[in-house]
Scaffold this motif. Sequence first.
Motif, mmCIF file in Angstrom:
data_model
loop_
_atom_site.group_PDB
_atom_site.id
_atom_site.type_symbol
_atom_site.label_atom_id
_atom_site.label_comp_id
_atom_site.label_asym_id
_atom_site.label_seq_id
_atom_site.Cartn_x
_atom_site.Cartn_y
_atom_site.Cartn_z
ATOM 1 N N MET A 1 42.192 8.854 -33.099
ATOM 2 C CA MET A 1 41.142 9.444 -32.276
ATOM 3 C C MET A 1 41.702 9.696 -30.888
ATOM 4 O O MET A 1 42.323 8.827 -30.281
ATOM 5 N N ILE A 2 41.489 10.921 -30.336
ATOM 6 C CA ILE A 2 41.983 11.278 -29.016
ATOM 7 C C ILE A 2 40.915 10.984 -27.972
ATOM 8 O O ILE A 2 39.761 11.388 -28.106
ATOM 9 N N VAL A 3 41.288 10.294 -26.934
ATOM 10 C CA VAL A 3 40.380 9.977 -25.839
ATOM 11 C C VAL A 3 40.842 10.739 -24.607
ATOM 12 O O VAL A 3 41.951 10.522 -24.104
ATOM 13 N N ASP A 4 40.040 11.699 -24.099
ATOM 14 C CA ASP A 4 40.423 12.512 -22.944
ATOM 15 C C ASP A 4 40.407 11.691 -21.667
ATOM 16 O O ASP A 4 39.545 10.848 -21.469
ATOM 17 N N ARG A 5 41.367 11.992 -20.795
ATOM 18 C CA ARG A 5 41.407 11.370 -19.479
ATOM 19 C C ARG A 5 41.799 12.424 -18.452
ATOM 20 O O ARG A 5 42.511 13.382 -18.781
ATOM 21 N N PRO A 6 41.376 12.273 -17.224
ATOM 22 C CA PRO A 6 41.744 13.254 -16.205
ATOM 23 C C PRO A 6 43.258 13.314 -16.050
ATOM 24 O O PRO A 6 43.931 12.285 -16.001
ATOM 25 N N PRO A 7 43.858 14.535 -16.006
ATOM 26 C CA PRO A 7 45.307 14.644 -15.842
ATOM 27 C C PRO A 7 45.734 14.183 -14.451
ATOM 28 O O PRO A 7 44.940 14.155 -13.515
ATOM 29 N N ASN A 8 47.013 13.820 -14.310
ATOM 30 C CA ASN A 8 47.550 13.457 -13.006
ATOM 31 C C ASN A 8 48.987 13.940 -12.928
ATOM 32 O O ASN A 8 49.509 14.522 -13.886
ATOM 33 N N ASP A 9 49.644 13.734 -11.799
ATOM 34 C CA ASP A 9 50.995 14.269 -11.617
ATOM 35 C C ASP A 9 52.082 13.274 -11.997
ATOM 36 O O ASP A 9 53.250 13.472 -11.685
ATOM 37 N N ARG A 10 51.714 12.192 -12.679
ATOM 38 C CA ARG A 10 52.698 11.179 -13.081
ATOM 39 C C ARG A 10 53.517 11.619 -14.275
ATOM 40 O O ARG A 10 54.641 11.161 -14.460
ATOM 41 N N PHE A 11 52.953 12.462 -15.123
ATOM 42 C CA PHE A 11 53.602 12.752 -16.394
ATOM 43 C C PHE A 11 54.964 13.412 -16.204
ATOM 44 O O PHE A 11 55.929 13.073 -16.901
ATOM 45 N N GLY A 12 55.051 14.380 -15.261
ATOM 46 C CA GLY A 12 56.327 15.062 -15.054
ATOM 47 C C GLY A 12 57.426 14.101 -14.661
ATOM 48 O O GLY A 12 58.543 14.156 -15.197
ATOM 49 N N ARG A 13 57.131 13.214 -13.717
ATOM 50 C CA ARG A 13 58.136 12.235 -13.289
ATOM 51 C C ARG A 13 58.496 11.282 -14.428
ATOM 52 O O ARG A 13 59.668 10.953 -14.611
ATOM 53 N N MET A 14 57.474 10.866 -15.187
ATOM 54 C CA MET A 14 57.737 9.928 -16.280
ATOM 55 C C MET A 14 58.590 10.581 -17.365
ATOM 56 O O MET A 14 59.513 9.957 -17.911
ATOM 57 N N LEU A 15 58.308 11.855 -17.692
ATOM 58 C CA LEU A 15 59.097 12.563 -18.698
ATOM 59 C C LEU A 15 60.542 12.713 -18.236
ATOM 60 O O LEU A 15 61.486 12.458 -19.005
#
Length: 450
Positions: A1-15
Motif C-alpha cells: 500500500m502506498i502512503v503519500d507524503r509531501p515531497p521535499n528536497d532531500r531525495f536528490g541529495r540522498m540519491l
Amino acid sequence: MIVDRPPNDRFGRMLRNARRHAGMTQTQLAEISTVSVRTIRDLELDRTGAPRAQTVLLLAGALLLNRVQQAEFEAAAGFAVGRPLYDTLPDLPTALTSLVPRTVETASLTGLLRSPGVQVVQVTGAPGMGKTSLIQGVASRLHRTEFLPVICLDRRGSAADGGSEMPRGLIGGVAEVIGCGASLQDVAGGLAGNEVLLTVDGRDLDDRDQEDLRGLLQRCRGLRVLYETCEISSVPLGVATYSVPPLGVPSPGHAIGGAADVADYPAVQYLISRCAPIYPHALSDPGTLDALSGICRHLDGIPSALESAASWLLVYEPAELLRIAESAPARIAVSPSGANGSLISWMRHAIASLPIVETDALRRLVESRPWTVRDAVALLGCPVEYAERIIHGMCTHGLVRRIASERGTPQRFAALHLVRHLIRPEHAPERFPSASALPGAHNTTCLPVT
C-alpha cells in the motif's frame, strides 16, 4: 500500500550520496536500474517533482539499500511503501520439539512478558529444564496469535549448513535479521516505533553485547527481551525473573489408574510414549504404570532426566529401572551414551557453591517430609528470618521444589530426589568458592536495567 507524503528536497541529495557510496556513475546506475540517465540526473538536481514510486523502488534495488535505508529513501521521495516489520522479518526457526507440553508455563511467561513496565525477562533454570523450548513456544505464540515481530538469535558460531561463522555480536546478529547496518544507531532505527520481541541466550553475550542491549532498550521502548540463563546469582533491579519449574509428578503412594490419570502428569505421559515401542501394553499394565510413575518422581520431573531414563528402557525393563532410580537416580539421569550429563554436573556445582551453613541446613532438611517455613525453623533451630533466607537460596539454586498446597495453607517445600542423592557424603562434590565455574554459567550481573 502506498502512503503519500509531501515531497521535499532531500531525495536528490540522498540519491546522489547513495550512488557515490555504491561507487556507481549515473550511467552505471541507469544500466542496472533501467531508469534513464536523464531521469537520474534530473532527480539528483531536484529538477522534477516527486518521483514515481516504481522509479524509487528500481533505484533502491539497484543501490542494494537495506530495509532501513530504503525506508528513509522512500520517505525522502515523498511516499512510503507500507511494509510492517512483522512482514519483512524472516520466518521463525522451527521450534524445538518439546518433550512435554508446557501450557501453564507458556501462559505464565507470556503474561509476565506482557506486564506493564517489563522489558527484560530472565528465564532461569538448571540445564535440561526446558528453557529453550519454552522460550521458543512463547515466541511462536506471540508471533502467530498477536502478530508480534520476533527476532530469535541462534547460538553464535554455528551456521545453518553445520559450519562455523565468525562471532557477529548482538548488534550484528540483529542487523543481519532486520537488514540494516551493523551499528547500534542503525539497529535502533530499524526497531524504533515497533513492538518487537528479542530472544537471546546469555552464553552468547559478552560485556560489549550487554552494553549494546542496554542501549537498544533505552532507544526502543517497544523492545522486549527473553534472556535465557543457567546462572545462579542475584537478579539486577529492573529485570523480571521466570524460573522454569520441574514438571509435576505423582505424589508417593499415588497409583496411576489409567489413561485419565496419565493425562494429569505430562512427565508420566512422556515416558509412556517412549516406552510404548518396547512395551506396547504399558498403558494397560498397572505394574508398568506404577514403575514409570516412580521413575518420574525420583527424577523430579526434569525433562532432560526423563529423556535419559527413556533411553535406559532399552537396557532395563521399567521395574528394574525403578529400583535403580530409588537408589541412584543420578545414574539414570545421564543416558547410557553419556548425553545430558550437564544436569548432574550443574547440580554438583550448585551444591558446592552454597555457603557451608546452607549446605549443612540442606543436609538436615533433605530427608524430612515436605516442610514449611515454620517446620524449617524447628528442624534447624534457628530464627524465622534465617530459615526464610535459607529456603529462598535453595529455591534460587533449584535444589528444592515447591509442593502444591491447598489454598490458605502454608507453602511446603521438598528437596529434589537428585539432590538427596548427590548431597550424601559418598556423592558430595568438592566445594567451590563461587558459582562462576558452573557449567554453562555466565555473568548476569550486567543484564540491562531498564
